[in-house]
Design an enzyme around this catalytic site. Structure first.
Site, mmCIF file in Angstrom:
data_model
loop_
_atom_site.group_PDB
_atom_site.id
_atom_site.type_symbol
_atom_site.label_atom_id
_atom_site.label_comp_id
_atom_site.label_asym_id
_atom_site.label_seq_id
_atom_site.Cartn_x
_atom_site.Cartn_y
_atom_site.Cartn_z
ATOM 1 N N ARG A 8 35.826 32.412 33.083
ATOM 2 C CA ARG A 8 36.283 31.866 34.368
ATOM 3 C C ARG A 8 35.240 30.899 34.930
ATOM 4 O O ARG A 8 35.574 29.871 35.505
ATOM 5 C CB ARG A 8 36.489 32.990 35.387
ATOM 6 C CG ARG A 8 37.767 33.771 35.285
ATOM 7 C CD ARG A 8 37.876 34.701 36.489
ATOM 8 N NE ARG A 8 38.990 35.642 36.384
ATOM 9 C CZ ARG A 8 39.294 36.528 37.311
ATOM 10 N NH1 ARG A 8 38.572 36.594 38.419
ATOM 11 N NH2 ARG A 8 40.312 37.345 37.144
ATOM 12 N N CYS A 60 23.457 4.826 33.824
ATOM 13 C CA CYS A 60 22.331 5.424 33.095
ATOM 14 C C CYS A 60 21.818 4.480 32.007
ATOM 15 O O CYS A 60 20.632 4.500 31.671
ATOM 16 C CB CYS A 60 22.755 6.751 32.482
ATOM 17 S SG CYS A 60 23.050 8.038 33.716
ATOM 18 N N ARG A 86 32.816 36.800 39.466
ATOM 19 C CA ARG A 86 31.919 37.798 40.050
ATOM 20 C C ARG A 86 30.786 38.104 39.079
ATOM 21 O O ARG A 86 30.969 38.022 37.856
ATOM 22 C CB ARG A 86 32.691 39.072 40.385
ATOM 23 C CG ARG A 86 33.778 38.824 41.422
ATOM 24 C CD ARG A 86 34.420 40.103 41.902
ATOM 25 N NE ARG A 86 35.286 40.740 40.935
ATOM 26 C CZ ARG A 86 36.536 40.395 40.700
ATOM 27 N NH1 ARG A 86 37.081 39.368 41.332
ATOM 28 N NH2 ARG A 86 37.260 41.063 39.828
ATOM 29 N N GLU A 118 20.059 11.629 31.814
ATOM 30 C CA GLU A 118 19.025 10.656 31.469
ATOM 31 C C GLU A 118 18.030 10.475 32.621
ATOM 32 O O GLU A 118 16.812 10.395 32.416
ATOM 33 C CB GLU A 118 19.663 9.313 31.110
ATOM 34 C CG GLU A 118 20.583 9.366 29.889
ATOM 35 C CD GLU A 118 22.014 9.699 30.242
ATOM 36 O OE1 GLU A 118 22.907 9.371 29.448
ATOM 37 O OE2 GLU A 118 22.251 10.298 31.330
ATOM 38 N N GLU A 138 45.192 33.331 33.778
ATOM 39 C CA GLU A 138 45.320 34.788 33.680
ATOM 40 C C GLU A 138 46.630 35.150 34.352
ATOM 41 O O GLU A 138 46.696 35.283 35.572
ATOM 42 C CB GLU A 138 44.132 35.487 34.350
ATOM 43 C CG GLU A 138 42.803 35.228 33.651
ATOM 44 C CD GLU A 138 41.700 36.172 34.088
ATOM 45 O OE1 GLU A 138 42.016 37.259 34.610
ATOM 46 O OE2 GLU A 138 40.524 35.827 33.892
ATOM 47 N N SER A 148 57.451 29.560 42.738
ATOM 48 C CA SER A 148 58.593 28.677 42.992
ATOM 49 C C SER A 148 59.271 28.957 44.326
ATOM 50 O O SER A 148 59.733 28.037 44.997
ATOM 51 C CB SER A 148 59.603 28.776 41.841
ATOM 52 O OG SER A 148 60.062 30.105 41.709
ATOM 53 N N ALA A 157 49.838 46.498 29.372
ATOM 54 C CA ALA A 157 49.965 47.581 30.349
ATOM 55 C C ALA A 157 51.072 48.519 29.876
ATOM 56 O O ALA A 157 51.875 48.172 29.002
ATOM 57 C CB ALA A 157 50.305 47.026 31.734
ATOM 58 N N GLY A 216 51.030 36.645 33.673
ATOM 59 C CA GLY A 216 51.879 37.632 33.034
ATOM 60 C C GLY A 216 52.565 37.096 31.796
ATOM 61 O O GLY A 216 52.395 35.932 31.408
#
Length: 381
Positions: free
Chosen positions: A192, A88, A215, A53, A313, A238, A170, A315
């Protein structure tokens, strides 16, 4: 132009605050005269900077026009409290605006309808859109993380996965470069960029040594707007096995590593690794427990750090823990048109006895990204 068109314009402005305004909400504002002439516009700046505003009022002043008697279209209720900046709602009243159209009420307990009440008590007409209005829906999507942090005291958790048509991330050897194409990988960086933090597990750190930063895109089909600051990088570890030489620790910016406090008292080697990590710029957070990291505790702590959207991201095991624990608010899945056979899966879920017990999701969005398919899924209600 109609209310709908000005609200659409305000929502486009709110999009520009992505990667800039966190932990504050992403808000756009358009000021219009009684005759429908654009007077000023703006969006939220960095935390501590002007809100939407105020930016719109400054734009009108720079144009040399008066906003008195005009209408403000805002994607989120004007604030009513003194934080890093003045309210505002007071600025809107002082400017003499006669009407405010609000796409979405602010769930922040410090606001929560008080901004609207403040405006109305000053004689300003306020129209709040119904919750099912398309503009209100889009305003929620832009601020899905902020709404989660305010309403649930935890971030919106987005779990990103990429694999083949047969669900492999994979080969069994770990080779995964590259299953999906360059456009999909660039698009992942765009997601990201809108997150307050990027999280992974120790397995991924040891296997892939990721940077977890945003990136620029080298792909012509995908633009990545770099955030004002790199997202907080988070590791769940952990037993404190993150190497002090890890790539994510070699970059500027905040890093937060969660591990088990009891391990430090029981395992001398773990204590040595912890002390080595203590020489880096990472924040080390020992937490209670001996069997595993409490994901709910971590999410609450990240919310207290101001994280609105958490981009994961990781496993297969951590993905499964988030899904089975009900912590995954959204799956961001990239599928390549390839079949690669035996290999590593998307999520190491506990075997089911019945198909009816499956973790059910609904498609929120489906899009082609380069040669690949991007699926956005949310838990089925």
């Amino acid at each position: 132009m109609s209310d709908s068109q000005f609200l659409t314009q305000a929502l486009a402005l709110a999009q520009k605050a992505i990667g800039l305004s966190d932990p504050n909400p992403r808000v756009g504002c358009v000021l219009v005269s009684a005759g429908g002439e654009l007077l000023g516009q703006g969006h939220t700046q960095q935390a501590g900077g002007p809100h939407a505003e105020v930016m719109a009022l400054r734009d009108a002043a720079a144009r040399g026009v008066s906003v008195r008697g005009g209408t403000a279209y805002v994607t989120l209720e004007p604030c009513s409290h003194h934080g890093r900046t003045p309210p505002c709602a007071d600025a809107v009243v002082a400017a003499g605006l006669g009407r405010v159209v609000v796409a979405l009420l602010d769930p922040n307990p410090l606001v929560a309808g008080q901004g609207v009440a403040r405006l109305r008590s000053a004689g300003v007409t306020v129209d709040v859109l119904p919750s099912d209005d398309p503009h209100a829906v889009q305003a929620r999507e832009i601020n899905v993380g902020f709404l989660s942090r305010m309403g649930r005291q935890r971030p919106w958790v987005r779990v990103k996965m990429a694999g083949s048509l047969d669900g492999r991330t994979a080969l069994g050897s770990g080779d995964s470069q590259w299953i999906t194409g360059g456009a999909a990988r660039a698009d992942g960086h765009a997601w990201r960029a809108r997150a307050g933090a990027v999280l992974t597990g120790i397995g991924t750190v040891l296997d892939d040594d990721p940077r977890l930063d945003v990136r620029p895109s080298a792909h012509p089909e995908v633009q990545v707007a770099l955030p004002r600051e790199q997202p907080l990088r988070v590791v769940l570890d952990s037993r404190w096995r993150t190497p002090a030489s890890a790539a994510l620790l070699s970059l500027a910016g905040r890093v937060r590593i969660y591990g088990l406090g009891e391990v430090l008292a029981q395992d001398g080697a773990a204590l040595q690794r912890y002390e080595a990590l203590g020489t880096t710029h990472a924040d080390l957070i020992p937490i209670e427990g001996s069997k595993g990291i409490d994901l709910g505790w971590v999410l609450k702590d990240l919310a207290q750090q101001g994280v609105n959207e958490l981009h994961v991201e990781a496993g297969a095991r951590l993905n499964a823990s988030l899904i089975e624990g009900g912590w995954a608010d959204e799956l961001l899945v990239y599928l390549a048109p390839k079949l690669i056979g035996p290999g590593r899966g998307l999520a190491a879920l506990t075997p089911l006895l019945r198909v009816s017990d499956a973790h059910a999701f609904a498609f929120h969005d489906v899009a082609r990204i380069g040669d690949d398919l991007r699926l956005i899924l949310r838990p089925k209600k």
